[in-house]
Each structure stands twice: as C-alpha cells, then as structure tokens.
Motif scaffolding. Structure first.
Motif, PDB file in Angstrom:
ATOM      1  N   PRO A   1    -105.133 -36.589 -18.193  1.00 18.35           N
ATOM      2  CA  PRO A   1    -104.405 -35.635 -17.338  1.00 18.35           C
ATOM      3  C   PRO A   1    -103.174 -36.225 -16.661  1.00 18.35           C
ATOM      4  O   PRO A   1    -102.161 -35.533 -16.513  1.00 18.35           O
ATOM      5  CB  PRO A   1    -105.462 -35.220 -16.314  1.00 18.35           C
ATOM      6  CG  PRO A   1    -106.765 -35.428 -17.014  1.00 18.35           C
ATOM      7  CD  PRO A   1    -106.564 -36.607 -17.929  1.00 18.35           C
ATOM      8  N   MET A   2    -103.222 -37.499 -16.302  1.00 19.85           N
ATOM      9  CA  MET A   2    -102.080 -38.084 -15.604  1.00 19.85           C
ATOM     10  C   MET A   2    -100.826 -38.138 -16.485  1.00 19.85           C
ATOM     11  O   MET A   2     -99.704 -38.140 -15.992  1.00 19.85           O
ATOM     12  CB  MET A   2    -102.462 -39.492 -15.160  1.00 19.85           C
ATOM     13  CG  MET A   2    -101.569 -40.061 -14.106  1.00 19.85           C
ATOM     14  SD  MET A   2    -102.140 -41.706 -13.700  1.00 19.85           S
ATOM     15  CE  MET A   2    -100.614 -42.570 -13.907  1.00 19.85           C
ATOM     16  N   PHE A   3    -101.013 -38.224 -17.788  1.00 16.92           N
ATOM     17  CA  PHE A   3     -99.873 -38.319 -18.702  1.00 16.92           C
ATOM     18  C   PHE A   3     -99.463 -36.945 -19.241  1.00 16.92           C
ATOM     19  O   PHE A   3     -98.379 -36.800 -19.790  1.00 16.92           O
ATOM     20  CB  PHE A   3    -100.200 -39.205 -19.914  1.00 16.92           C
ATOM     21  CG  PHE A   3    -100.590 -40.633 -19.593  1.00 16.92           C
ATOM     22  CD1 PHE A   3    -100.399 -41.171 -18.326  1.00 16.92           C
ATOM     23  CD2 PHE A   3    -101.131 -41.448 -20.584  1.00 16.92           C
ATOM     24  CE1 PHE A   3    -100.750 -42.487 -18.042  1.00 16.92           C
ATOM     25  CE2 PHE A   3    -101.483 -42.769 -20.305  1.00 16.92           C
ATOM     26  CZ  PHE A   3    -101.303 -43.278 -19.041  1.00 16.92           C
ATOM     27  N   HIS A   4    -100.349 -35.961 -19.096  1.00 13.52           N
ATOM     28  CA  HIS A   4    -100.170 -34.665 -19.758  1.00 13.52           C
ATOM     29  C   HIS A   4     -98.984 -33.916 -19.134  1.00 13.52           C
ATOM     30  O   HIS A   4     -98.959 -33.667 -17.927  1.00 13.52           O
ATOM     31  CB  HIS A   4    -101.462 -33.869 -19.583  1.00 13.52           C
ATOM     32  CG  HIS A   4    -101.561 -32.625 -20.414  1.00 13.52           C
ATOM     33  ND1 HIS A   4    -101.288 -32.605 -21.761  1.00 13.52           N
ATOM     34  CD2 HIS A   4    -101.927 -31.351 -20.082  1.00 13.52           C
ATOM     35  CE1 HIS A   4    -101.473 -31.374 -22.225  1.00 13.52           C
ATOM     36  NE2 HIS A   4    -101.853 -30.607 -21.227  1.00 13.52           N
ATOM     37  N   HIS A   5     -98.006 -33.592 -19.955  1.00 11.68           N
ATOM     38  CA  HIS A   5     -96.800 -32.861 -19.520  1.00 11.68           C
ATOM     39  C   HIS A   5     -96.082 -33.549 -18.357  1.00 11.68           C
ATOM     40  O   HIS A   5     -95.429 -32.897 -17.547  1.00 11.68           O
ATOM     41  CB  HIS A   5     -97.144 -31.420 -19.131  1.00 11.68           C
ATOM     42  CG  HIS A   5     -97.564 -30.598 -20.302  1.00 11.68           C
ATOM     43  ND1 HIS A   5     -97.997 -29.305 -20.195  1.00 11.68           N
ATOM     44  CD2 HIS A   5     -97.624 -30.874 -21.626  1.00 11.68           C
ATOM     45  CE1 HIS A   5     -98.317 -28.824 -21.392  1.00 11.68           C
ATOM     46  NE2 HIS A   5     -98.100 -29.757 -22.271  1.00 11.68           N
ATOM     47  N   ARG A   6     -96.247 -34.857 -18.280  1.00  9.58           N
ATOM     48  CA  ARG A   6     -95.606 -35.606 -17.219  1.00  9.58           C
ATOM     49  C   ARG A   6     -94.087 -35.531 -17.344  1.00  9.58           C
ATOM     50  O   ARG A   6     -93.542 -35.486 -18.433  1.00  9.58           O
ATOM     51  CB  ARG A   6     -96.057 -37.066 -17.322  1.00  9.58           C
ATOM     52  CG  ARG A   6     -95.524 -37.957 -16.250  1.00  9.58           C
ATOM     53  CD  ARG A   6     -95.843 -39.436 -16.502  1.00  9.58           C
ATOM     54  NE  ARG A   6     -94.769 -40.248 -15.971  1.00  9.58           N
ATOM     55  CZ  ARG A   6     -94.543 -40.419 -14.674  1.00  9.58           C
ATOM     56  NH1 ARG A   6     -95.345 -39.872 -13.779  1.00  9.58           N
ATOM     57  NH2 ARG A   6     -93.524 -41.132 -14.255  1.00  9.58           N
ATOM     58  N   LYS A   7     -93.429 -35.511 -16.190  1.00 10.56           N
ATOM     59  CA  LYS A   7     -91.970 -35.651 -16.162  1.00 10.56           C
ATOM     60  C   LYS A   7     -91.623 -36.706 -15.129  1.00 10.56           C
ATOM     61  O   LYS A   7     -92.108 -36.672 -14.012  1.00 10.56           O
ATOM     62  CB  LYS A   7     -91.312 -34.321 -15.785  1.00 10.56           C
ATOM     63  CG  LYS A   7     -91.048 -33.415 -16.972  1.00 10.56           C
ATOM     64  CD  LYS A   7     -90.044 -32.342 -16.606  1.00 10.56           C
ATOM     65  CE  LYS A   7     -89.873 -31.330 -17.729  1.00 10.56           C
ATOM     66  NZ  LYS A   7     -89.247 -31.917 -18.921  1.00 10.56           N
ATOM     67  N   GLY A   8     -90.800 -37.637 -15.515  1.00 12.42           N
ATOM     68  CA  GLY A   8     -90.423 -38.711 -14.600  1.00 12.42           C
ATOM     69  C   GLY A   8     -88.923 -38.941 -14.612  1.00 12.42           C
ATOM     70  O   GLY A   8     -88.164 -38.159 -15.169  1.00 12.42           O
ATOM     71  N   ARG A   9     -88.528 -40.037 -14.010  1.00 11.54           N
ATOM     72  CA  ARG A   9     -87.092 -40.333 -13.855  1.00 11.54           C
ATOM     73  C   ARG A   9     -86.687 -41.555 -14.680  1.00 11.54           C
ATOM     74  O   ARG A   9     -85.728 -42.244 -14.331  1.00 11.54           O
ATOM     75  CB  ARG A   9     -86.769 -40.592 -12.380  1.00 11.54           C
ATOM     76  CG  ARG A   9     -86.969 -39.416 -11.459  1.00 11.54           C
ATOM     77  CD  ARG A   9     -86.478 -39.735 -10.053  1.00 11.54           C
ATOM     78  NE  ARG A   9     -85.049 -40.036 -10.030  1.00 11.54           N
ATOM     79  CZ  ARG A   9     -84.531 -41.237  -9.722  1.00 11.54           C
ATOM     80  NH1 ARG A   9     -85.314 -42.242  -9.407  1.00 11.54           N
ATOM     81  NH2 ARG A   9     -83.220 -41.429  -9.728  1.00 11.54           N
ATOM     82  N   PHE A  10     -87.397 -41.807 -15.757  1.00 13.05           N
ATOM     83  CA  PHE A  10     -87.211 -43.065 -16.478  1.00 13.05           C
ATOM     84  C   PHE A  10     -85.755 -43.293 -16.886  1.00 13.05           C
ATOM     85  O   PHE A  10     -85.189 -44.362 -16.621  1.00 13.05           O
ATOM     86  CB  PHE A  10     -88.120 -43.097 -17.711  1.00 13.05           C
ATOM     87  CG  PHE A  10     -88.018 -44.365 -18.508  1.00 13.05           C
ATOM     88  CD1 PHE A  10     -88.706 -45.505 -18.111  1.00 13.05           C
ATOM     89  CD2 PHE A  10     -87.219 -44.436 -19.645  1.00 13.05           C
ATOM     90  CE1 PHE A  10     -88.606 -46.681 -18.838  1.00 13.05           C
ATOM     91  CE2 PHE A  10     -87.112 -45.612 -20.380  1.00 13.05           C
ATOM     92  CZ  PHE A  10     -87.812 -46.729 -19.977  1.00 13.05           C
ATOM     93  N   LEU A  11     -85.135 -42.315 -17.521  1.00  9.80           N
ATOM     94  CA  LEU A  11     -83.753 -42.519 -17.995  1.00  9.80           C
ATOM     95  C   LEU A  11     -82.792 -42.671 -16.821  1.00  9.80           C
ATOM     96  O   LEU A  11     -81.820 -43.432 -16.900  1.00  9.80           O
ATOM     97  CB  LEU A  11     -83.329 -41.382 -18.924  1.00  9.80           C
ATOM     98  CG  LEU A  11     -84.083 -41.334 -20.264  1.00  9.80           C
ATOM     99  CD1 LEU A  11     -83.607 -40.152 -21.104  1.00  9.80           C
ATOM    100  CD2 LEU A  11     -83.918 -42.631 -21.051  1.00  9.80           C
ATOM    101  N   ASP A  12     -83.058 -41.952 -15.718  1.00 15.84           N
ATOM    102  CA  ASP A  12     -82.239 -42.133 -14.504  1.00 15.84           C
ATOM    103  C   ASP A  12     -82.382 -43.550 -13.958  1.00 15.84           C
ATOM    104  O   ASP A  12     -81.409 -44.161 -13.510  1.00 15.84           O
ATOM    105  CB  ASP A  12     -82.654 -41.128 -13.418  1.00 15.84           C
ATOM    106  CG  ASP A  12     -82.345 -39.698 -13.820  1.00 15.84           C
ATOM    107  OD1 ASP A  12     -81.454 -39.517 -14.679  1.00 15.84           O
ATOM    108  OD2 ASP A  12     -82.998 -38.782 -13.298  1.00 15.84           O
ATOM    109  N   LEU A  13     -83.627 -44.047 -13.970  1.00 17.11           N
ATOM    110  CA  LEU A  13     -83.864 -45.406 -13.462  1.00 17.11           C
ATOM    111  C   LEU A  13     -83.155 -46.441 -14.334  1.00 17.11           C
ATOM    112  O   LEU A  13     -82.577 -47.401 -13.834  1.00 17.11           O
ATOM    113  CB  LEU A  13     -85.367 -45.697 -13.406  1.00 17.11           C
ATOM    114  CG  LEU A  13     -86.155 -44.873 -12.386  1.00 17.11           C
ATOM    115  CD1 LEU A  13     -87.656 -45.104 -12.566  1.00 17.11           C
ATOM    116  CD2 LEU A  13     -85.736 -45.215 -10.966  1.00 17.11           C
TER     117      LEU A  13
END
Ligand SMILES: [Zn+2]
Length: 304
Positions: free
Chosen positions: A83-95
């Motif tokens: 569940p923690m990874f499911h449909h996750r959205k993060g800021r990786f490319l911004d970082l």
C-alpha cells in the motif's frame, strides 16, 4: 540536499521518503526487540516499536560521470500488495533538479537488485507509456535478477527459501515491477546485464553479493585514495551491523544473504570503505569497525 566529497568524487543523497515503515521485529525476524533499543532514535521508535527507514537514491559524480545508484519507488505505480508504494506520487525529479541534475545528464544507472523500491524511477510515464527516465544512460542490471524476476521464468524461483510461488500476490507484484520498470529499459536498448564483476567507470566496480535476491550486488567507488561501497539491501538497519547474521524479512536466500553481508562488512572494515545502504535513515552512511561479534558504525557527516 545532503552531499559529501569522497576523494575527487561527490556523493549526493536524494531522499524519496523517510519515516516509520513497519514493526521493527517484523523487518528483522530473529532479532529480539531489546536489540532495537540500542539502534538509536534515527532507526527505531521506542514508543510504537517501529522501524524507521528511508527510500533514497545516491548520485555519484566521479571522473566526468553522473551515476544514479538505485532509483526508488517511482510514481503512479500499481503496487496493490504494498500500500505504501501503490499510486504513490513524490518529488523525486524535483529533488534531482534541486541537486542540479537533469535526467539527460545521467549517463549511468545502477540497480543493486530488481526489487520495486530500487527500480521505480528507471522509468516514468510519457504519453501513456513507460519510458526510461534517463534517456542517455546505460542501465546496469544484474543478470541473475533479470532471469529470476522475468515473468517468463516463474518456475526458476523454486530454489529460494521464501518460495514466491507460495505467495501469488507478491509474484504478481514482481511481474508488474518488471513490466513497468525493467521491460521498457530492455526494449529501449539501454540495459547492460552483467554478472561476476564489472568495471563501469573510473573507480567504479560492480560486484555480486547474492542472497537478498539472486542478483543482489554492491557498487564499489574509489577516488583519490578514499573508498565507499553502496550495499543496497545487504543492510536495512544498523542493528544488522551489531548482528550481521540477521537478515531482513525480504532476504530470499537467508544463508547466502548472511554470508554476503559478513563478507562485504569485513572488507569494508579492512579497507576503510564508507558503507552506504539503501534504506538507512538518519546519517545514512557509516564507516564500520569490528566489535567482536559484529560491527559498530562511525556515522558520516553530510554538508547541505
Ligand atoms: Zn529495498
């Protein structure tokens, strides 16, 4: 952004996520909760007994190369079993951008192994398709993990301690990971499968360290007389430095994983390598010294 200089190389830490993941005693089975009380506040929450960890990527700049070591979870993934990874959205490319790195600048990608949280940003969604995030990079993929996780090779999994055939949900998720994070790199012609050891740049050597998965590996870096070793999931927590025979619950072949951990840690102690695991929270990386039955960390200091 946290960074250190190691000889003439620079290591940048890109943290996709950091926090409480699961009960600590579940992450490292076979280790009493009392051992976690000595792990320190960065790695264990004594209030609820949870393991504190991180999802992070290491970027190495050395000898004119820009190398990304492990690519995290990725965005928009179908991971119903996690569940923690499911449909996750993060800021990786911004970082990455904040660290001054554009995807097209990256010439080398290393996946220490092919679990979901190490290959996610191999790809991104573009016009409804998964495409390589780093269009100019060679992706170094352990051949043994390619063989093991290829959905066409399910029957080869039966030799593992934790037989994935017994867990259809996990097997289905592995297939999904291969489809969205590995297959697009293969079909773009950017994959470089390897086995044994492989020199991938100046002072950069990949070496097999199997057990966590069949193809699990480490990346050794040497520059200006200094050394580091990126160990992926050989370690999930510093409690495994004190108790190096203890595996995480994610290790597939336990005897082999423990043997690889001991071998890599002894070498790190002998050679003064900075040990850089994928999931340590807090300072994230440490030199190690022998302490009788295990190892003790000397934590590294980052500049911002
Ligand atoms: Zn991992």
């Amino acid at each position: 952004m946290e960074r250190i200089e190691l000889g003439d190389a620079e290591i940048i830490r890109v943290t996709e996520w950091q926090g409480s993941f699961a009960p600590a005693v579940r992450i490292v089975p076979g280790l009493a909760e009392s051992a976690w009380h000595r792990a320190g506040a960065d790695h264990y929450d004594p209030v609820d007994g949870s393991y504190l960890g991180a999802l992070q990527t290491w970027v190495v700049r050395t000898g004119g190369r820009t190398v990304v070591v492990d690519t995290g979870v990725g965005d928009d993934r179908e991971r119903p079993a996690t569940p923690m990874f499911h449909h996750r959205k993060g800021r990786f490319l911004d970082l990455l951008a904040e660290a001054g790195i554009r995807p097209e600048d990256v010439d080398t990608v290393v996946n220490t192994h092919l679990h979901a949280d190490h290959v996610g940003w191999n790809t991104r969604r573009h016009d409804g398709r998964w495409v390589p995030t780093f269009p100019n990079a060679v992706y170094h993929l352990p051949a043994a993990d390619l063989a093991f996780f290829d959905p066409a090779a399910h029957q080869d999994a039966a030799h593992t301690t934790a037989d994935p055939a017994a867990d259809p949900a996990r097997r289905a998720e592995w297939d999904q990971v291969f489809t969205d994070s590995i297959a697009p790199v293969l079909s773009a012609g950017q994959a470089a499968p390897w086995s044994g050891t492989r020199t991938i740049g100046p002072g950069l050597v990949l070496e097999q360290a199997p057990g966590h998965t069949p193809g699990s590996s480490v990346l050794r870096l040497s520059s200006g007389g200094r050394r580091a070793v990126f160990v992926g999931d050989l370690l999930h927590s510093p409690v495994q430095l004190a108790h190096p025979a203890c595996n995480s619950c994610f290790c597939l072949d336990r005897a082999q994983a423990a043997a690889s951990r001991l071998r890599i840690l002894h070498q790190a102690a002998d050679q003064g390598e900075l040990v850089i695991p994928a999931h340590f929270a807090g300072p994230g990386a440490a030199h190690v010294e022998r302490t009788g039955s295990g190892f003790a960390p000397r934590w590294t200091r980052w500049t911002r």
